[in-house]
Design a protein around this motif. Structure first.
Motif, mmCIF file in Angstrom:
data_model
loop_
_atom_site.group_PDB
_atom_site.id
_atom_site.type_symbol
_atom_site.label_atom_id
_atom_site.label_comp_id
_atom_site.label_asym_id
_atom_site.label_seq_id
_atom_site.Cartn_x
_atom_site.Cartn_y
_atom_site.Cartn_z
ATOM 1 N N LEU A 167 -29.664 -10.091 -29.987
ATOM 2 C CA LEU A 167 -29.380 -8.897 -29.198
ATOM 3 C C LEU A 167 -29.920 -7.664 -29.910
ATOM 4 O O LEU A 167 -29.878 -7.582 -31.142
ATOM 5 N N SER A 168 -30.393 -6.708 -29.120
ATOM 6 C CA SER A 168 -30.835 -5.451 -29.712
ATOM 7 C C SER A 168 -30.594 -4.321 -28.728
ATOM 8 O O SER A 168 -30.664 -4.501 -27.524
ATOM 9 N N ARG A 169 -30.300 -3.164 -29.268
ATOM 10 C CA ARG A 169 -30.013 -1.997 -28.438
ATOM 11 C C ARG A 169 -31.154 -1.001 -28.620
ATOM 12 O O ARG A 169 -31.050 -0.064 -29.394
ATOM 13 N N CYS A 170 -32.270 -1.227 -27.907
ATOM 14 C CA CYS A 170 -33.426 -0.346 -28.084
ATOM 15 C C CYS A 170 -34.335 -0.451 -26.868
ATOM 16 O O CYS A 170 -34.586 -1.532 -26.358
ATOM 17 N N PHE A 171 -34.852 0.687 -26.439
ATOM 18 C CA PHE A 171 -35.728 0.718 -25.265
ATOM 19 C C PHE A 171 -37.090 0.104 -25.555
ATOM 20 O O PHE A 171 -37.800 -0.283 -24.648
#
Ligand SMILES: Nc1ncnc2c1ncn2[C@@H]1O[C@H](COP(=O)(O)OP(=O)(O)OP(=O)(O)O)[C@@H](O)[C@H]1O
Ligand code: SF4
Ligand SMILES: [Mg+2]
Lengths: 337, 331
Positions: free
Chosen positions: B314-318
């Motif tokens: 999982l990653s939180r980046c555009f």
């Protein structure tokens, strides 16, 4: 621990020497011829000579001092100029009366002060906390003589609930043994006298104990609050320990260390407060004894009275220090080594 | 798939301070499986300790409060049960060790007293039996010195105290051990010993560990899975191999670059430029935007979500997300 005690006792020696020099100088600080001042202007030369010999004033100062120390060590505190009695013997009942009063006052102060402080800290910012701290604030700023007089007026006069004077009902048949009346009454199985002695103690002890109680309560509260923020309290909670034990075991023991200092100091100050209290409540204690001696210019009594009070003060401090070491294992191994 | 021991879902933890609300934990979800070691990584102030204290129910309240989300431990939601029920679990089934070995033990009680206490809180055993258990546990953590039970904390070194803390946490064989930077305060050789010890305990007793640190090097050594936090949120989460081979989030990449490397002869260590945002003034878009070298326009206006970039990662980046419909406002 033993070596720590010995070390502390050795450290007492210079203190005791200093104290004896000061009390010794009390008589010598009198301007002019002490003997003449003591007996007054109308005294005959023979009377002055008698005083001089009584006090040993006719010898050089250092000899006088050594004689003085030697006498003290033998338990000889001199002779009262007024009653011609041995002070060491005469002072005993007064001393017992003061000690009994001070101990009860301190028990009240410590018991209520510590518990108020604990509960205030535990229930910080609750109405209990606010009320307790308001009481403490009022308590700290209350003059003893005012509190004493109010007590007498309200509890003794208005309500007629408690005796306002003395140590016992004067009509009571009573043999003093130790001169701690409450203890004497127990020894003799005199339940009625015990009750009466305790009733007589309540008002003066409360008057005397209120200020220390208030100070102890505030100190306990702030000390508890500080300890409660510490890591080891978090650890205690993380173990699943109940809040009661977190407060009364882990927090209190640590928080008590600074409180102990205050208790020791207050106990010393209490001796000063005792003079006032004893006067208000006609309590026949050392305070009264010395007070009367000052009025009568009874110098040997003043001298010995001060010596005894100072000794008590030093002993209290010694006890507090030893309690420290007992509560806090770090002290014995710390810098003192 | 291993069973989960701990499952935190959408946890929101706020501090209500005079200066306003601090969202110290803002929608954190993570799992710890049975026997698994999960690393929780991030710079100072990102909310690692607060998350772990929330599991223990040790958040100072007020000012702190769990306002939303759940913390399931063995099927029980720890945010819903009473303090009394929580006390039965902590110290027994969930135990914690802290960053500060020097101050985490009560200075006025002996090691023995403090170890025995844990047993006696949760089990009906007599003192001598508890003493025996304490000695055995101390042996497990590598202390077999005679008379240790009668020592006071100040007589022990930092490393020894941390061993004692570990023994205390392991006394009742907890299912989950939370270790909040257990080695940060120790010097390097002691650090390695403590890590070894924890690894062994994990293997031997099957204890799940939530391992909190700001040191990726330690994580690489210890953890099966890694959760990277930034400013109260999770920004990346995957297993150790993927994280080190293929870090996705620019923040994780920045952390990786700040690990000192032996062959690297540069004078200064790399560090991520800028500072963690002030908790009272979080950036409105991506919280990492002010420090990110890949920052795009959208990052400043819209918050990325935590999405899968590949199976189990999982990653939180555009950067690696399809930007659905350009953000609501255009600048
Ligand atoms: N008692 C409190 N009152 C107000 N805010 C708090 C309190 N405790 C923590 N916070 C806030 O929570 C945030 C997260 O703190 P936390 O201790 O979890 O950080 P951390 O990731 O463990 O950092 P570190 O590596 O320094 O231990 C901080 O920004 C802090 O402002
Ligand atoms: S969303 Fe934008 S600012 Fe945030 S980490 Fe990704 S690229 Fe950087
Ligand atoms: Mg922390």
């Amino acid at each position: 621990m033993i070596s720590y005690i010995i070390r502390r006792l050795i450290m007492l020696i210079p203190v005791l020497i200093g104290m004896s020099i000061i009390t010794f100088s009390v008589v010598h600080a009198i301007p002019g011829d002490p003997a003449r001042t003591i007996v007054g202007d109308k005294a005959t030369p023979a009377q002055i000579q008698e005083i001089r010999e009584n006090l040993g004033l006719d010898k050089p100062a250092y000899i006088q001092y050594f004689t003085y120390v030697k006498d003290i060590l033998r338990g000889d505190l001199g002779t009262s100029l007024i009653t011609k009695q041995e002070i060491a013997k005469e002072i005993k009942p007064f001393l017992a009366a003061t000690t009994e009063l001070a101990v009860v006052a301190m028990l009240i102060a410590v018991f209520f002060g510590v518990n108020l402080g604990i509960l205030s800290a535990w229930k910080q910012n609750s109405w209990f906390d606010y009320t307790a701290m308001l009481i403490a604030l009022i308590g700290v700023s209350m003059p003893i003589f005012w509190l004493g007089l109010m007590e007498q007026w309200f509890f003794a006069q208005e309500l007629d609930l408690l005796p306002s004077n003395g140590r016992l009902d004067p009509r009571m048949e009573f043999d003093a043994i130790t001169n701690f009346y409450s203890i004497d009454a127990i020894i003799q199985g005199n339940w009625y006298a015990f009750q009466d002695a305790i009733l007589h103690l309540i008002l003066p002890a409360v008057a005397l104990g209120t200020i220390p109680m208030a100070i102890i309560a505030r100190m306990t509260r702030s000390s508890m609050l500080e300890v409660m923020r510490s890591d080891y309290i978090r650890t205690a909670r993380a173990k699943g320990l109940g809040e009661f034990w977190v407060v009364y075991k882990h927090t209190l023991k640590n928080a008590f260390i600074p409180v102990l200092t205050v208790v020791g100091l207050q106990l010393g100050l209490l001796l000063g407060g005792a003079v006032l209290t004893e006067t208000i409540f006609s309590w026949p204690g050392v305070g009264r004894y010395i007070f009367d001696a000052i009025n009568a210019r009874n110098y040997p009594v003043i001298q010995s009275g001060i010596l005894i009070l100072a000794t008590i003060f030093v002993v209290i401090n010694l006890i507090v220090d030893l309690l420290y070491a007992w509560v806090d294992p770090r002290i014995q191994y710390g810098k003192g080594d | 798939m291993t069973q989960t021991v701990l499952e935190i879902a959408e946890l929101q933890l706020h501090f209500f301070t005079d200066k306003g609300v601090v969202k110290a934990v803002d929608g954190v979800s993570l799992e710890v499986g049975r026997g698994e070691v999960v690393g929780l990584v991030g710079e100072s102030g990102c909310g690692k300790s607060v998350t772990s204290l929330a599991i223990m129910g040790l958040i100072p309240q007020p000012p702190g409060k769990v306002v939303a989300g759940s913390i399931q431990f063995e099927g029980v939601d720890l945010t819903k049960i009473s303090q009394k029920e929580l006390r039965k679990i902590r110290g027994d089934q969930v135990a914690m060790i802290f960053q500060e070995p020097m101050t985490s033990l009560n200075p006025l009680f002996t090691i023995g007293n403090q170890l025995i206490e844990v047993v006696r809180i949760h089990r009906k055993v007599n003192k001598s039996e508890a003493r025996k258990q304490a000695l055995e546990m101390l042996r497990q953590v590598g202390i077999s010195r005679e008379g240790i039970l009668d020592d006071y904390p100040h007589q022990l070194s930092g490393g020894m105290r941390q061993r004692v803390m570990i023994a205390m946490a392991m006394m009742l064989n907890p299912k989950l051990l939370i270790a909040d930077e257990p080695t940060t305060a120790l010097d390097v050789t002691i650090q390695a010993q403590i890590l070894d010890l924890m690894k062994n305990l994990n293997k031997e007793f099957g204890t799940s560990i939530l391992f909190i640190t700001h040191d990726l090097g330690v994580v690489a050594e210890m953890c099966d899975r890694i959760v990277v936090m930034y400013a109260g949120q999770i920004v990346e989460q995957t297993d150790r191999f993927r994280l080190f081979r293929n870090p996705k989030h620019p923040y994780t990449q920045g952390l990786m670059n700040s690990i000192p490397k032996l062959e690297d002869k540069r004078e200064r260590l790399y560090s991520i430029p800028g500072q963690v945002p002030n908790p009272h003034q979080m950036p409105s878009g991506c919280r990492f935007a002010p420090r990110c070298e890949y920052v795009m326009d959208i990052c400043r206006v819209s918050s990325p979500e935590l999405l899968a970039v590949e199976e189990g990662h999982l990653s939180r980046c555009f950067l690696h997300q399809e930007v659905k419909e350009v953000a609501t406002t255009s600048t």
